[in-house]
Design a protein around this motif. Structure first.
Motif, PDB file in Angstrom:
ATOM      1  N   LEU A  70     -20.957  71.967  26.159  1.00 50.25           N
ATOM      2  CA  LEU A  70     -21.943  72.922  25.648  1.00 50.25           C
ATOM      3  C   LEU A  70     -22.295  73.908  26.753  1.00 50.25           C
ATOM      4  CD1 LEU A  70     -23.428  73.180  22.896  1.00 50.25           C
ATOM      5  CD2 LEU A  70     -25.421  72.183  24.017  1.00 50.25           C
ATOM      6  N   SER A  71     -22.083  75.193  26.486  1.00 51.64           N
ATOM      7  CA  SER A  71     -22.203  76.194  27.548  1.00 51.64           C
ATOM      8  C   SER A  71     -23.443  77.057  27.348  1.00 51.64           C
ATOM      9  CB  SER A  71     -20.956  77.089  27.565  1.00 51.64           C
ATOM     10  OG  SER A  71     -20.796  77.749  26.328  1.00 51.64           O
ATOM     11  N   GLY A  72     -24.109  77.347  28.447  1.00 52.62           N
ATOM     12  CA  GLY A  72     -25.191  78.321  28.435  1.00 52.62           C
ATOM     13  C   GLY A  72     -26.552  77.723  28.129  1.00 52.62           C
ATOM     14  N   PRO A  73     -27.605  78.309  28.717  1.00 58.09           N
ATOM     15  CA  PRO A  73     -28.969  77.821  28.469  1.00 58.09           C
ATOM     16  C   PRO A  73     -29.422  78.040  27.027  1.00 58.09           C
ATOM     17  CG  PRO A  73     -29.000  79.854  29.758  1.00 58.09           C
ATOM     18  CD  PRO A  73     -27.577  79.429  29.664  1.00 58.09           C
ATOM     19  N   VAL A  74     -28.908  79.080  26.365  1.00 60.69           N
ATOM     20  CA  VAL A  74     -29.304  79.343  24.978  1.00 60.69           C
ATOM     21  C   VAL A  74     -28.848  78.208  24.070  1.00 60.69           C
ATOM     22  CG1 VAL A  74     -29.023  80.904  23.007  1.00 60.69           C
ATOM     23  CG2 VAL A  74     -29.312  81.848  25.301  1.00 60.69           C
ATOM     24  N   SER A  75     -27.614  77.769  24.243  1.00 60.10           N
ATOM     25  CA  SER A  75     -27.088  76.679  23.421  1.00 60.10           C
ATOM     26  C   SER A  75     -27.848  75.380  23.667  1.00 60.10           C
ATOM     27  CB  SER A  75     -25.600  76.468  23.712  1.00 60.10           C
ATOM     28  OG  SER A  75     -24.852  77.628  23.414  1.00 60.10           O
ATOM     29  N   ALA A  76     -28.144  75.088  24.934  1.00 57.52           N
ATOM     30  CA  ALA A  76     -28.892  73.869  25.257  1.00 57.52           C
ATOM     31  C   ALA A  76     -30.310  73.939  24.689  1.00 57.52           C
ATOM     32  CB  ALA A  76     -28.940  73.669  26.770  1.00 57.52           C
TER      33      ALA A  76
END
Length: 657
Positions: free
Chosen positions: A611-617
């Motif tokens: 899972l990539s990126g702070p938005v996705s997390a």
């Protein structure tokens, strides 16, 4: 009287006809004549690395000549981020075609080139569909055949990006005549009455066919750009196209156009129409899934049985001993012994924040009822994977309708705590109507702004936001207030003992009571965690979840275990003269939500490593928080109501002066 009989018989006859014409959602077969057009549709681009869907036409793909049109969508599809649109891919029933030229795109701009590379890096999948069946792709790895839905946009090999621009489709069909009774098999009555013919010449002797499978093999083929300039859509390509899925040749470069083409073959299959979804449901790991669930069911049933037997024996022995004594012996026993008998004058003392407890219990009844009814309908086959969005739509519908139960339970509990006091019931009903939906609205709005900023199709459109708010305030709130009105009119539950004016001092405890309450959530979590893995995989890994029958059994077990755990904890607190059981009984079973949230973080770290990126997390954690809140209210309500019944029963069974 005769007229009444005639009307009655007519009504019965109409119901019988409706029964014959009934069909399960997603189980409506379509008959195609040879030569009829089959139109492929496309869903949103998806990726397990970002969990943010994007429109198919956000990338430089060929567009249909008649323009882009959205298919009919229900509320659930929109909430799930599905955007089903038409595509230029079209076939003729049972007509094999090859080297079909589709289009040559405009030259890639700098921004378009960067976006395409980004989507390839993020492992986005294209999701075509034919006759409501997603395209399935087979790959081999270590001697095993793996099944996937959709195909990747492209691939990166040694810092060079390649796009899959040629698709090799295979359509599996089954003769309609051989499946004339398929509707009766599916419980739909007479097939001739309910199945429309899609062909133009209905009197033709040509056999009709039904689509029972849809497979795709993506290839990267370097076309000759000069030879395609004069070709029109659906014309034959000038040279043979060799589709080799093991090699790539169409590299993506800035300022270069991409040529798309496809081929299609039809194959008659033995697959019956009712079984056409089996290929999607039989994903890898199904044996482990069944074994794990059965193992969990046996362990939890055994454990719950032991807890129940010990608990009933202990309480029954206490009651028997206490009731066999005469009054003098009871008085002497009260002086000598400590335990739940000593808190008789305080056990029904009103808790702190009683209105909040009533609201949370009311909302918990609403969520639990929604979950039980939805899973039951899904287990009976009314919410098949073929009917996209039906599960979410059904959950929303049942939640709105069960607002009346939330208002009734919240207000009646409020009046019970207040010993029949009517004042404030309207305020409690309003809070019950706005508490959980308000928190959900706040979480989803925050996440929606993130999706809007990313231009994802997962973002809820503004018009849908307005619809959801109207559903909330025009249906859910009025129904909750109506339920509150009935709760105010219903007689309150009278306590079997009087409450002393001066509260009793609670003795010092060896261990903090809240530590015991938090630890109690481990037992309900044990019933759920195996099934939770498959549910999480369905949500975040794009796998199809279909064992709703097992989920229903697991949910019943979860309710039983939550009730037992809360009863045991409440009894233990009363035995040490701690009469503040109201909130503790709620959180004894509701604390399972804490462990589910910890498990969600564990799943993010170890299973969604890509899972990539702070938005996705942030999206993942936001949706997990929303799910955990709903589970806490539902399980906490089960624990509280069971403990309330137990305490009421326990103290009404004791002879008191």
């Amino acid at each position: 009287m005769d007229r009444f009989k005639i009307c009655f018989l007519a009504a019965i006859f109409s119901l019988i006809q409706l029964g014959f014409a009934f069909y399960l959602p997603g189980s409506y077969p379509h008959k195609y004549e040879v030569g009829d057009y089959l139109n492929v549709k496309v869903n949103s681009l998806t990726s397990i690395e970002t969990e943010m869907p994007f429109s198919y036409y956000s990338l430089p793909f060929c567009q249909p000549s008649e323009g882009i049109k959205d298919s009919a969508e229900n509320l659930g599809e929109l909430l799930m981020g599905d955007r089903i649109e038409n595509s230029p891919y079209r076939f003729k029933m049972f007509k094999n075609e090859s080297e079909i030229f589709l289009c040559q795109t405009e030259k890639l701009s700098g921004d378009g080139f960067k976006l395409l590379k980004k989507r390839i890096d993020e492992m986005y999948q294209v999701n075509p569909m034919l006759d409501n069946l997603p395209a399935i792709r087979y790959t081999k790895k270590d001697g095993y055949v793996l099944r996937w839905t959709g195909y990747p946009v492209g691939i990166k090999v040694q810092d060079v990006y390649y796009v899959f621009n040629h698709l090799k489709f295979k359509v599996l069909v089954h003769k309609y005549e051989e499946a004339a009774n398929v509707a009766r098999v599916m419980g739909t009555g007479d097939a001739a009455e309910v199945i429309p013919t899609m062909g133009k010449n209905k009197d033709s002797d040509e056999p009709g066919y039904m689509v029972v499978g849809f497979e795709v093999v993506p290839c990267s083929f370097a076309h000759n750009g000069d030879s395609t300039k004069k070709l029109k859509m659906y014309e034959r390509y000038t040279t043979p196209i060799k589709c080799d899925s093991t090699s790539v040749s169409m590299s993506v470069k800035e300022g270069q156009s991409i040529v798309f083409s496809y081929e299609v073959s039809f194959e008659e299959s033995d697959i019956k129409w009712p079984s056409r979804w089996d290929a999607y449901l039989k994903m890898e790991g199904s044996k482990v899934h069944w074994f794990s669930i059965l193992n969990s069911l046996m362990v939890i049933t055994f454990l719950a049985g032991i807890v129940l037997v010990i608990f009933l024996r202990t309480v029954r022995r206490d009651l028997t001993r206490y009731e066999e004594l005469d009054k003098e012996a009871q008085a002497q026993m009260n002086e000598e012994l400590s335990g739940w008998k000593l808190v008789v004058g305080d056990v029904f003392r009103a808790p702190s924040n009683p209105s909040l407890l009533c609201v949370m219990v009311g909302d918990g009844v609403q969520i639990l009822g929604m979950a039980v009814v939805t899973i039951l309908f899904a287990a009976l086959g009314f919410m098949s994977p073929a009917s996209r969005g039906t599960l979410i739509t059904g959950m929303l519908f049942f939640y709105l309708i069960l607002g009346i139960a939330a208002g009734y339970v919240a207000v009646r509990l409020w009046r019970t705590i207040g010993c029949g006091e009517h004042r404030g019931w309207m305020s409690v009903a309003w809070k019950a109507a706005c508490f959980f939906p308000g928190i959900a609205f706040l979480i989803l709005t925050t996440l929606n702004f993130l999706l809007w900023g990313s231009h994802s199709t997962g973002a809820i459109p503004f018009s849908l936001f307005v619809i959801l708010i109207l559903l909330w305030f025009c249906i859910s709130v009025p129904l909750t207030l109506i339920g509150g009105y009935f709760g105010a009119k219903a007689p309150h539950i009278e306590f079997p003992v009087r409450t002393n004016q001066i509260p009793r001092e609670i003795p010092a405890q060896k261990y903090p009571s809240w530590l015991l309450v938090l630890g109690a959530g481990t037992l309900p979590f044990g019933t759920l965690f195996i099934e939770l893995f498959f549910i999480m995989s369905s949500i975040w890994m794009g796998r199809v979840y279909y064992v709703f029958g097992f989920l229903f059994v697991v949910m019943i077990l979860l309710v039983v275990v939550c009730a037992e755990v809360s009863l045991v904890l409440t009894y233990m607190h009363l035995c040490v003269e701690d009469y503040k059981w109201w909130w503790k009984s709620f959180f004894a079973s509701g604390s399972v939500a804490i462990y589910i949230f910890i498990y969600s973080i564990n799943y993010l770290v170890f299973d969604l490593k890509s899972l990539s990126g702070p938005v996705s997390a942030t999206l993942y954690l936001g949706y997990s928080l929303f799910m955990v809140l709903a589970i806490m209210l539902a399980t906490g309500t089960v624990g509280f109501l069971s403990s309330f019944w137990f305490v009421h029963y326990l103290f009404s069974s004791v002879k008191l002066d």
